[in-house]
Every structure is written in C-alpha cells, then in structure tokens.
Motif scaffolding. Structure first.
Motif, PDB file in Angstrom:
ATOM      1  N   LEU A  75       0.829  -1.207   0.000  1.00  8.75           N
ATOM      2  CA  LEU A  75       0.000   0.000   0.000  1.00  8.75           C
ATOM      3  C   LEU A  75       0.862   1.255   0.000  1.00  8.75           C
ATOM      4  CD1 LEU A  75      -2.750   1.356   0.160  1.00  8.75           C
ATOM      5  CD2 LEU A  75      -2.784   0.874   2.628  1.00  8.75           C
ATOM      6  N   GLY A  78       0.280   5.169  -0.978  1.00  9.81           N
ATOM      7  CA  GLY A  78      -1.016   5.114  -1.621  1.00  9.81           C
ATOM      8  C   GLY A  78      -1.116   5.609  -3.042  1.00  9.81           C
ATOM      9  N   LEU A  81      -2.480   2.838  -5.543  1.00 10.45           N
ATOM     10  CA  LEU A  81      -3.906   2.603  -5.346  1.00 10.45           C
ATOM     11  C   LEU A  81      -4.732   3.764  -5.875  1.00 10.45           C
ATOM     12  CD1 LEU A  81      -6.431   1.268  -4.250  1.00 10.45           C
ATOM     13  CD2 LEU A  81      -5.859   2.180  -1.985  1.00 10.45           C
ATOM     14  N   VAL A  95      -5.487  -4.725  -2.918  1.00 16.10           N
ATOM     15  CA  VAL A  95      -4.187  -4.290  -2.406  1.00 16.10           C
ATOM     16  C   VAL A  95      -3.786  -5.223  -1.270  1.00 16.10           C
ATOM     17  CG1 VAL A  95      -2.833  -2.406  -1.435  1.00 16.10           C
ATOM     18  CG2 VAL A  95      -4.773  -1.895  -2.945  1.00 16.10           C
ATOM     19  N   GLU A  97      -1.307  -5.728   1.811  1.00 15.28           N
ATOM     20  CA  GLU A  97      -0.410  -4.988   2.706  1.00 15.28           C
ATOM     21  C   GLU A  97      -0.297  -5.767   4.015  1.00 15.28           C
ATOM     22  OE1 GLU A  97       2.127  -3.134   4.533  1.00 15.28           O
ATOM     23  OE2 GLU A  97       1.642  -2.159   2.623  1.00 15.28           O
ATOM     24  N   ILE A 103      -1.866   0.217   7.091  1.00 14.82           N
ATOM     25  CA  ILE A 103      -3.304   0.247   6.820  1.00 14.82           C
ATOM     26  C   ILE A 103      -3.987   1.295   7.681  1.00 14.82           C
ATOM     27  CG2 ILE A 103      -5.428  -1.100   6.967  1.00 14.82           C
ATOM     28  CD1 ILE A 103      -3.752  -3.574   6.249  1.00 14.82           C
ATOM     29  N   HIS A 106      -3.695   4.866   6.554  1.00 11.42           N
ATOM     30  CA  HIS A 106      -4.563   5.210   5.430  1.00 11.42           C
ATOM     31  C   HIS A 106      -6.031   5.285   5.828  1.00 11.42           C
ATOM     32  CE1 HIS A 106      -1.832   5.263   1.954  1.00 11.42           C
ATOM     33  NE2 HIS A 106      -1.101   4.419   2.656  1.00 11.42           N
ATOM     34  N   THR A 115      -5.757   8.458  -0.067  1.00 11.74           N
ATOM     35  CA  THR A 115      -6.449   7.233  -0.493  1.00 11.74           C
ATOM     36  C   THR A 115      -7.886   7.082  -0.014  1.00 11.74           C
ATOM     37  OG1 THR A 115      -5.460   6.117   1.421  1.00 11.74           O
ATOM     38  CG2 THR A 115      -4.336   5.887  -0.714  1.00 11.74           C
ATOM     39  N   THR A 124     -12.568  -1.574  -4.813  1.00 13.13           N
ATOM     40  CA  THR A 124     -11.351  -1.725  -4.020  1.00 13.13           C
ATOM     41  C   THR A 124     -11.552  -2.651  -2.836  1.00 13.13           C
ATOM     42  OG1 THR A 124     -10.590   0.496  -4.619  1.00 13.13           O
ATOM     43  CG2 THR A 124      -9.630  -0.494  -2.647  1.00 13.13           C
ATOM     44  N   LEU A 126      -9.024  -4.243   0.439  1.00  9.81           N
ATOM     45  CA  LEU A 126      -7.723  -4.198   1.101  1.00  9.81           C
ATOM     46  C   LEU A 126      -7.501  -5.511   1.833  1.00  9.81           C
ATOM     47  CD1 LEU A 126      -5.341  -2.319   1.580  1.00  9.81           C
ATOM     48  CD2 LEU A 126      -6.558  -1.331   3.517  1.00  9.81           C
TER      49      LEU A 126
END
Length: 228
Positions: A75, A78, A81, A95, A97, A103, A106, A115, A124, A126
């Motif tokens: 990530l 950002g 992304l 993504v 990470e 995380i 963000h 982001t 998206t 994560l």
C-alpha cells in the motif's frame, strides 16, 4: 510517540510501531510524509510519478479485455492505489499490505488524504496479508500484478522478501496471472539481472521503462507478460 518540531526542518515522528517484520515509522518532514521500515527509507509523498506509472504501464501492456483485475502489492503512501481507482477501466482492485500500521495510517491517519476516495471505491478491497503468501494460497488469478514491496528486487526491506524475486516467487506470480496477464515491478534502479530472472521464470515480453528522477539513477518499472 509523537515528537514535534515547529520549524519543520527536522523529521517529526507521527507513529512508530513494532510489527511482525520489524519497526515501521511514519514521519513528517518539510510537509512530506515518509515511511521508514527497520531504519530504511522506503518512500514519501514528494512525487509518486513512478508509482503511478507502475499501474498505468501494466494496464497499457494488457491486451484488449474488458474490466481487468489488478492486485497491488504494497500500500505504501497510496499513489498506486489512487492511480488505479482513478482509472475506470479497472474492474477489480485489490491491495495486499502486511503491516497493520500502514493500513491504519490510510484508514484513519494522515495518509487518508491520498487514499480515502480510493478505499471507498466499491471496486477496491484491502487485504491484510503477505503478498507472496496470498499468491501461493488464494488461488485467485489477476489480469495484472503491480508490485511495490521493496526498493527493488536487489534491495529488499527484509531478508524474507527476497523470496518474492526468486525463481519460486516469480513462478507464484506467473501462476497468479491470467493468460496474457502482466507483472509490473517497481525498482529504484534498472536491473538486467532481474530481467533475466523474469525470462527464466517463463515470462515473455520482458522490458523495462525508466523514470527520470531529480538526481541519481532513474527509477525503473520492470514489465513481463504471462504468454502461456
């Protein structure tokens, strides 16, 4: 622990955590956010051209297919992304990470300014996981893999990351791609040796795009295609 520097001339530590792979630090210096891992500078928010190019080059290298999927490895701050989410042609964006701290920076921290819109995009997802472990275990195939895990295949953040660029690691990347899918790997410098490793792992159409920087060796995007 948060330290302060009213002048802005010295780096200010915003968060410092001990994770499963060592220490990760978020700091601010002269208006920029920086990520440091185990004392090694990884990236900052100064530019992002090559990180964005990583995603654009992968999409441009794909054959003409509707709504391709992409997995971004790392990530970071950002930029990759954000670039993917700004492109309507991507159908699915994931993504991977492994650092919970990154995380958090963000989702609720200072990097959310970069982001937040991308994370809110319904395409998206994560994944809090080690990239290579995900590639080996999930069985999911993607049209593109965009990897920005280290400062390059020959300059890894942790020793165990080297496995990603080994023959076995690149084979896992190849298996995780659809036929005609593209692997894009960010590096702080071009590497002919890594190009050879990609070919030895069964990739075709191996090439490197260089990105000029203010000083020093150009950044590089290594590109390769699963041709069979």
């Amino acid at each position: 622990m948060i330290t302060s520097d009213a002048s802005g001339e010295r780096p200010v530590v915003l968060d410092r955590r001990e994770g499963p792979h060592g220490e990760v630090v978020l700091r601010r210096h002269r208006g920029l956010f920086q990520i440091i891992a185990n004392g090694c500078f990884l990236m900052d928010t100064s530019d992002g051209r090559s990180e964005r190019l990583l995603v654009r080059a992968a999409l441009d290298a794909l054959d003409d297919r509707g709504s391709p999927s992409v997995l971004i490895g790392g990530l970071g701050v950002g930029f990759s992304l954000a670039e993917a989410a700004a492109e309507p042609r991507w159908g699915l964006i994931r993504v991977a990470e492994r650092e919970e701290a990154v995380i958090d920076w963000h989702r609720t921290g200072p990097l959310s300014a970069i982001t937040s819109a991308a994370l809110a995009d319904p395409r998206t997802g994560l994944l809090r996981t080690d990239l290579l472990a995900h590639l080996r275990a999930s069985g999911t195939r993607y049209d593109a893999l965009c990897l920005d895990i280290d400062n390059g295949p020959q300059w890894t953040v942790t020793e165990d990351n080297a496995g990603l660029y080994s023959g076995d690691g690149l084979a896992a990347c190849r298996r995780a791609l659809t036929r005609g899918g593209v692997l894009a790997v960010w590096s702080a410098q071009p590497s002919e040796e890594f190009e050879d490793s990609l070919r030895n792992a069964g990739f075709g159409r191996v090439r490197t795009e260089e990105v000029a920087v203010v000083r020093g060796v150009p950044d590089a995007i290594h590109l390769a295609t699963r041709v069979a």
